[in-house]
Design a protein around this motif. Structure first.
Motif, mmCIF file in Angstrom:
data_model
loop_
_atom_site.group_PDB
_atom_site.id
_atom_site.type_symbol
_atom_site.label_atom_id
_atom_site.label_comp_id
_atom_site.label_asym_id
_atom_site.label_seq_id
_atom_site.Cartn_x
_atom_site.Cartn_y
_atom_site.Cartn_z
ATOM 1 N N THR A 1 0.808 -1.226 0.000
ATOM 2 C CA THR A 1 0.000 0.000 0.000
ATOM 3 C C THR A 1 0.838 1.272 0.000
ATOM 4 O OG1 THR A 1 -0.111 -0.056 2.430
ATOM 5 C CG2 THR A 1 -1.916 -1.123 1.207
ATOM 6 N N TYR A 2 2.172 1.160 0.113
ATOM 7 C CA TYR A 2 3.022 2.346 0.231
ATOM 8 C C TYR A 2 4.340 2.121 -0.507
ATOM 9 C CZ TYR A 2 5.755 6.084 2.326
ATOM 10 O OH TYR A 2 6.540 7.191 2.513
ATOM 11 N N PRO A 3 4.841 3.178 -1.206
ATOM 12 C CA PRO A 3 4.215 4.467 -1.520
ATOM 13 C C PRO A 3 3.185 4.304 -2.632
ATOM 14 C CG PRO A 3 6.359 4.341 -2.552
ATOM 15 C CD PRO A 3 6.216 3.083 -1.749
ATOM 16 N N SER A 4 2.271 5.240 -2.722
ATOM 17 C CA SER A 4 1.117 5.065 -3.598
ATOM 18 C C SER A 4 1.483 4.960 -5.070
ATOM 19 C CB SER A 4 0.130 6.218 -3.395
ATOM 20 O OG SER A 4 0.748 7.468 -3.667
ATOM 21 N N HIS A 5 2.548 5.669 -5.498
ATOM 22 C CA HIS A 5 2.876 5.646 -6.925
ATOM 23 C C HIS A 5 3.632 4.383 -7.320
ATOM 24 C CE1 HIS A 5 6.555 7.163 -5.086
ATOM 25 N NE2 HIS A 5 7.201 6.921 -6.206
ATOM 26 N N ARG A 6 4.229 3.693 -6.339
ATOM 27 C CA ARG A 6 4.950 2.459 -6.621
ATOM 28 C C ARG A 6 5.000 1.623 -5.347
ATOM 29 N NH1 ARG A 6 10.571 3.736 -8.729
ATOM 30 N NH2 ARG A 6 9.335 4.747 -10.360
ATOM 31 N N PRO A 7 3.869 1.023 -4.942
ATOM 32 C CA PRO A 7 3.813 0.363 -3.635
ATOM 33 C C PRO A 7 4.723 -0.859 -3.541
ATOM 34 C CG PRO A 7 1.807 -0.040 -4.896
ATOM 35 C CD PRO A 7 2.584 0.974 -5.653
ATOM 36 N N THR A 8 5.476 -0.912 -2.454
ATOM 37 C CA THR A 8 6.393 -2.027 -2.209
ATOM 38 C C THR A 8 6.202 -2.663 -0.830
ATOM 39 O OG1 THR A 8 8.083 -0.478 -1.427
ATOM 40 C CG2 THR A 8 8.158 -1.105 -3.755
ATOM 41 N N VAL A 9 5.580 -1.941 0.112
ATOM 42 C CA VAL A 9 5.378 -2.474 1.461
ATOM 43 C C VAL A 9 3.933 -2.245 1.886
ATOM 44 C CG1 VAL A 9 7.774 -2.156 2.190
ATOM 45 C CG2 VAL A 9 6.108 -0.326 2.569
ATOM 46 N N GLN A 10 3.497 -3.018 2.860
ATOM 47 C CA GLN A 10 2.141 -2.877 3.392
ATOM 48 C C GLN A 10 2.208 -2.388 4.828
ATOM 49 O OE1 GLN A 10 -0.346 -6.381 3.215
ATOM 50 N NE2 GLN A 10 -2.078 -5.358 4.189
ATOM 51 N N PHE A 11 1.914 -1.096 5.017
ATOM 52 C CA PHE A 11 1.777 -0.519 6.348
ATOM 53 C C PHE A 11 0.318 -0.521 6.809
ATOM 54 C CE2 PHE A 11 5.704 2.121 5.243
ATOM 55 C CZ PHE A 11 6.551 1.299 5.965
ATOM 56 N N ASP A 12 -0.596 -0.596 5.848
ATOM 57 C CA ASP A 12 -2.026 -0.479 6.118
ATOM 58 C C ASP A 12 -2.643 -1.873 6.169
ATOM 59 O OD1 ASP A 12 -2.274 2.632 5.586
ATOM 60 O OD2 ASP A 12 -1.073 1.764 3.967
#
Length: 319
Positions: free
Chosen positions: A274-285
């Motif tokens: 979910t992050y960062p929005s333009h190129r998501p690589t990790v899920q913080f949400d």
């Protein structure tokens, strides 16, 4: 049971971003891009974080009220983690005139316009039986982080955090939803999540905890007692039965394989970056659940939105 759309979204105070993630100027109608982004989610239950209320940087709008109108929420609450204004490189300039936890809802619309605040909100189209709110103190130290619009790492102090809980009326009875935004300080955020688990222990199941946890992988569900939690009563009964059979005299019986103890507890309803929005690589949400059958969980998605450096996370659940 009814099929519900459950969502969480870190708004970054409704900041519009370009395709490459660069910040864009605030539009003439500051609530329009936020309202459009929220409406596109079509959520029945929505947790939003990094929400501004009457802040100059976001056009002096009540973002929780804007989001509630956009999604057609029947009820909502905004819990202010702090009152004050953002200060460059220094976190926040807190307003000393406001102390303690302050919670706003539909009944407080257009009030406190001279008291800018920032926090977390929980919005729902469903009837609400009960609301509950809690505030957490900030960690005594911060960390160097990546900040939108700045190169490299920027030292950022921690800030107070809040959690909102609501007991909602679903098609199959009441269930509990919690919205929160945890600290980015390792360890401190895990302690906050464990405190939330204890805080809602008396509320009805099923339970859902939504938000930006600043934690990745299996850490959130492990903290909440999910995948590592065994049915201890079942384990004790199986071991006692084995000891009793071993103590009975007579010919040796063929060993019967006992069923493995079933795992129970909290688990992730969606696993996607979910992050960062333009190129998501990790899920913080995350959307975590207790007491929700896995067969009741439908598709999940994390669509790109016109605002925020996080993507919203949406899950369909039958409750």
């Amino acid at each position: 049971m009814s099929q519900l759309r459950i969502a969480t979204f870190n708004l970054l105070h409704g900041q519009p971003l370009a395709e490459d993630g660069a910040p864009l100027p605030c539009p003439p109608d500051p609530g329009e891009p936020l309202g459009e982004a929220i409406a596109a989610l079509d959520a029945d239950v929505l947790a939003i974080q990094e929400v501004d209320r009457y802040q100059e940087r976001s056009g002096l709008v009540d973002q929780a009220a804007v989001a509630a109108k956009a999604m057609g929420a029947a009820d909502w609450r905004f819990a202010a983690a702090l009152h004050g204004r953002p200060a460059p490189l220094a976190g926040w300039l807190a307003d000393p005139s406001v102390t303690g936890l302050q919670v706003y809802g539909p009944g407080e619309a257009d009030t406190g316009t001279d008291l800018p605040s920032y926090g977390t909100a929980l919005l729902t189209r469903l009837p609400v039986r009960h609301w509950r709110a809690r505030r957490f103190a900030p960690a005594p130290f911060g960390l160097p982080l990546r900040v939108a619009g700045r190169r490299g790492l920027t030292p950022v102090p921690d800030e107070p955090r809040v959690a909102l809980a609501a007991v909602l009326e679903g098609g199959n009875g009441p269930f509990t939803v919690v919205a929160t935004h945890l600290s980015f300080v390792p360890g401190w955020n895990m302690a906050q999540l464990a405190a939330i688990r204890r805080w809602i222990a008396d509320l009805p199941q099923p339970c859902l905890v939504l938000g930006d946890f600043n934690l990745i992988g299996a850490v959130p569900r492990t903290v909440l007692g999910g995948a590592a939690a065994l049915d201890r009563d079942r384990v004790r009964d199986v071991r006692a039965a084995r000891r009793a059979r071993a103590a009975v005299p007579g010919p040796r019986r063929r060993r019967v394989r006992e069923p493995r103890p079933r795992l129970h507890g909290w688990y992730d309803l969606a696993k996607t970056p979910t992050y960062p929005s333009h190129r998501p690589t990790v899920q913080f949400d995350h959307v975590l659940a207790m007491g929700v059958p896995r067969t009741a969980v439908g598709p999940a998605s994390a669509p790109r939105a016109a605002v925020s450096d996080h993507r919203p996370l949406i899950v369909q659940v039958s409750l």
